[in-house]
Design a protein around this motif. Structure first.
Motif, mmCIF file in Angstrom:
data_model
loop_
_atom_site.group_PDB
_atom_site.id
_atom_site.type_symbol
_atom_site.label_atom_id
_atom_site.label_comp_id
_atom_site.label_asym_id
_atom_site.label_seq_id
_atom_site.Cartn_x
_atom_site.Cartn_y
_atom_site.Cartn_z
ATOM 1 N N VAL A 33 0.868 -1.184 0.000
ATOM 2 C CA VAL A 33 0.000 0.000 0.000
ATOM 3 C C VAL A 33 0.902 1.230 0.000
ATOM 4 O O VAL A 33 1.781 1.348 0.852
ATOM 5 C CB VAL A 33 -0.916 0.019 1.239
ATOM 6 N N LEU A 34 0.719 2.120 -0.981
ATOM 7 C CA LEU A 34 1.470 3.376 -1.018
ATOM 8 C C LEU A 34 0.502 4.535 -1.142
ATOM 9 O O LEU A 34 -0.133 4.712 -2.184
ATOM 10 C CB LEU A 34 2.449 3.381 -2.196
ATOM 11 N N SER A 35 0.390 5.315 -0.080
ATOM 12 C CA SER A 35 -0.512 6.463 -0.064
ATOM 13 C C SER A 35 0.231 7.647 0.521
ATOM 14 O O SER A 35 0.939 7.497 1.520
ATOM 15 C CB SER A 35 -1.741 6.180 0.807
ATOM 16 N N HIS A 75 3.263 -1.787 -12.154
ATOM 17 C CA HIS A 75 4.664 -1.441 -11.911
ATOM 18 C C HIS A 75 4.755 -0.153 -11.099
ATOM 19 O O HIS A 75 4.381 0.913 -11.582
ATOM 20 C CB HIS A 75 5.386 -1.243 -13.243
ATOM 21 N N CYS A 76 5.241 -0.250 -9.874
ATOM 22 C CA CYS A 76 5.382 0.932 -9.021
ATOM 23 C C CYS A 76 6.764 1.530 -9.212
ATOM 24 O O CYS A 76 7.756 0.809 -9.339
ATOM 25 C CB CYS A 76 5.173 0.549 -7.557
ATOM 26 N N VAL A 77 6.856 2.848 -9.173
ATOM 27 C CA VAL A 77 8.136 3.525 -9.380
ATOM 28 C C VAL A 77 9.131 3.206 -8.251
ATOM 29 O O VAL A 77 10.329 3.336 -8.425
ATOM 30 C CB VAL A 77 7.920 5.047 -9.556
ATOM 31 N N THR A 78 8.645 2.760 -7.086
ATOM 32 C CA THR A 78 9.556 2.339 -6.020
ATOM 33 C C THR A 78 10.157 0.969 -6.304
ATOM 34 O O THR A 78 10.834 0.404 -5.454
ATOM 35 C CB THR A 78 8.855 2.308 -4.646
ATOM 36 N N PHE A 158 2.598 3.072 -11.435
ATOM 37 C CA PHE A 158 1.336 2.943 -10.709
ATOM 38 C C PHE A 158 0.891 4.229 -10.013
ATOM 39 O O PHE A 158 -0.237 4.318 -9.548
ATOM 40 C CB PHE A 158 1.471 1.787 -9.714
ATOM 41 N N TRP A 159 1.791 5.251 -9.910
ATOM 42 C CA TRP A 159 1.318 6.502 -9.283
ATOM 43 C C TRP A 159 0.266 7.174 -10.160
ATOM 44 O O TRP A 159 -0.502 8.013 -9.691
ATOM 45 C CB TRP A 159 2.480 7.437 -8.942
ATOM 46 N N LYS A 160 0.221 6.791 -11.467
ATOM 47 C CA LYS A 160 -0.801 7.336 -12.357
ATOM 48 C C LYS A 160 -2.182 6.722 -12.078
ATOM 49 O O LYS A 160 -3.194 7.233 -12.540
ATOM 50 C CB LYS A 160 -0.419 7.082 -13.817
HETATM 51 MO MO LIG Z 1 4.284 4.673 -6.234
#
Ligand SMILES: [Mo]
Ligand SMILES: Nc1nc2c(c(=O)[nH]1)N[C@H]1C(S)=C(S)[C@@H](COP(=O)(O)O)O[C@H]1N2
Length: 199
Positions: A33-35, A75-78, A158-160
């Motif tokens: 979870v990234l918020s 795909h998450c940027v992290t 995935f931030w998009k």
């Molecule tokens: Mo992210």
């Protein structure tokens, strides 16, 4: 008849899923979870999803729209990637059908409960590449993952994929969203490793 099999005799062990992992990414099997802030809790009776000033749907109306069940890699940027995630939601093509913006070369901002925004070219939202998803893995989308509904744009970082999304606004010029304004890339194509401005 000549049967040409160029692979014959030099078959290589396949790197599992290698072709599905963008550069610099690793595979994960859990769902992080990234918020950037607290999880907002939506009130479904007053929830709406709006497309410009032209259209909006209540929760009940939204669930009655034709839905799709995409299974996609994210795909998450992290640096984590997760394969074969399954969702249910409404294609952005369905939401924009018949509107002038559908064919335009302009830009959209997705906006959310909690204030998060992200910018996308309309070309990245149309053509069967983006959804507003309300189920994950056969269950209602959990609040921490963006429920009741989130944008799903799996071909970009995935931030998009804005969680708790409430609508799309349209612009002729690209306007940076939350992370884009803090130095992240405007487009965020994981296959080109577009992580930060200038990549
Ligand atoms: Mo992210
Ligand atoms: N509204 C909102 N959407 C958001 C975020 C956020 O902080 N707020 N974080 C983004 C980021 S950076 C990522 S990686 C994914 C994380 O989604 P997940 O928590 O379901 O893994 O949501 C994106 N969408």
């Amino acid at each position: 008849m000549a049967i040409i099999n160029r692979g014959f005799g030099r078959r290589r062990p396949e790197r599992p899923d290698g072709h599905r992992l963008p550069p610099g990414q690793y595979l994960t099997h859990d769902f992080p979870v990234l918020s950037a802030g607290p999880t907002p809790h939506a009130d479904l009776p007053t929830w709406t999803f709006a497309v410009g000033d032209e259209r909006s749907w209540t929760w009940e109306e939204f669930l009655a729209l034709p839905a799709e069940e995409p299974t996609v890699d994210i795909h998450c940027v992290t640096s984590w990637s997760k394969l074969d995630t399954s969702w249910k939601g409404v294609s952005v093509d369905t939401l924009l059908a018949g509107l002038e913006v559908e064919q335009s070369d302009g830009f959209a901002t997705a906006y959310c409960d909690g204030g998060y925004t992200t910018n996308l070219a309309l070309a990245d939202l149309t053509g069967g590449k983006a959804w507003v998803a309300y189920e994950y893995d056969g269950e209602p989308l959990p609040p921490e993952h963006g429920g009741p509904a989130r944008l799903l744009v799996p071909h970009l970082y995935f931030w998009k994929s804005a969680k708790w999304v409430r609508g799309l606004r349209f612009h002729e010029e690209d306007e940076p969203g939350f992370w884009e304004g803090l130095g992240y890339h405007d487009r965020g194509d994981p296959w080109r490793e577009q992580r930060y401005q200038g990549d």
